[in-house]
Design an enzyme around this catalytic site. Structure first.
Site, PDB file in Angstrom:
ATOM      1  CB  CYS A 116      -0.911  -0.043   1.226  1.00  0.00           C
ATOM      2  SG  CYS A 116      -1.777   1.478   1.576  1.00  0.00           S
ATOM      3  CB  CYS A 119       0.333   1.868   4.120  1.00  0.00           C
ATOM      4  SG  CYS A 119      -1.321   1.183   3.985  1.00  0.00           S
TER       5      CYS A 119
END
Length: 193
Positions: A116, A119
Site C-alpha cells: 500500500c 500506508c
C-alpha cells in the site's frame, strides 16, 4: 466480460523513421495546425551528466563535506535520518486482546499492508505521533495480510485505516492517508474524555 492478459510484448523504438522517410518539406505532417520541418526534429543522444563538485552530508561526522561524485552528475536527493522517529510495533492476531482491548490508556491502531503506497505515506506521521504522545496513548500497527482475522473483525476494507480504541471499544476510525493535523485532533479528543 474482461479477459486476462497473459503477456505483452513491447518493441523498443530507438529512432524515428519519419525524419528519414520524408524527402521534402511539403510532405511533413502537421501537428496542431503547425508544420514541422524534418531538419528541426531533435535527435536523442542519451542522458548527460556534468562532472561537478557535489555537497554531501556525512552521517558519521554530522558535517558537510565536499567530495567528487565518481561517475559525474548531481545527486537529486539523499536519504533522511529517521533515527529520531519512534518505531511503532506491529501486532499479530494473538496479541490483539492483551495489547489493545485490555489497555488502560487509549490505543491508536494503524491497519496497513506492505503493498500500500498511502500506508508508506502515513507511517512517518504515526511514528512521530507515537513519540509526541508517549505515555498518554499507545500506538500499534497491524499488517492486514499477516493478521486477516482482526482486520475482518473490524471490517477493514481499505488501507490505511486508523482506529482509536478506548476501554476496549472502538471509538473512532479514519480511512485513508490523512494529514497529521487530522490524526492529532482525533487523538486529543480522546485525551480530554
Amino acid at each position: 466480460m474482461a479477459s486476462l492478459l497473459d503477456s505483452v510484448t513491447v518493441t523498443r523504438v530507438f529512432s524515428l523513421p519519419i525524419a528519414a522517410s520524408i524527402s521534402s518539406a511539403s510532405a511533413v505532417p502537421s501537428v496542431s495546425g503547425r508544420r514541422i520541418s524534418p531538419a528541426r526534429l531533435p535527435e536523442f543522444r542519451g542522458l548527460r551528466a556534468s562532472r561537478s563538485l557535489v555537497v554531501t552530508q556525512s552521517a558519521s561526522l554530522g558535517a558537510n563535506r565536499k567530495s567528487r561524485f565518481a561517475r559525474g552528475g548531481r545527486i537529486a536527493c539523499e536519504a533522511q535520518d529517521t533515527t529520531a522517529a519512534v518505531e511503532v510495533p506491529n501486532l499479530s492476531d494473538s496479541e490483539w486482546q492483551t495489547q489493545v482491548l485490555e489497555s488502560d490508556v487509549p490505543v491508536l491502531v494503524e491497519f496497513w499492508a506492505p503493498w500500500c503506497g498511502p500506508c508508506r505515506m502515513i507511517h512517518p506521521i504515526v511514528d512521530q505521533l507515537a513519540k509526541d504522545f508517549a505515555g498518554k496513548f499507545k500506538f500499534y500497527k497491524i499488517n492486514t495480510d499477516e493478521s486477516p482475522n482482526t482486520a475482518n473483525r473490524y471490517g477493514i476494507r481499505s488501507v490505511p485505516t486508523v482506529i482509536i480504541f478506548k476501554d476496549g471499544e472502538k471509538k473512532d476510525s479514519i480511512i485513508g492517508a490523512v494529514p497529521r493535523d487530522t490524526l492529532e485532533k482525533t487523538i486529543e479528543r480522546f485525551l480530554v474524555e
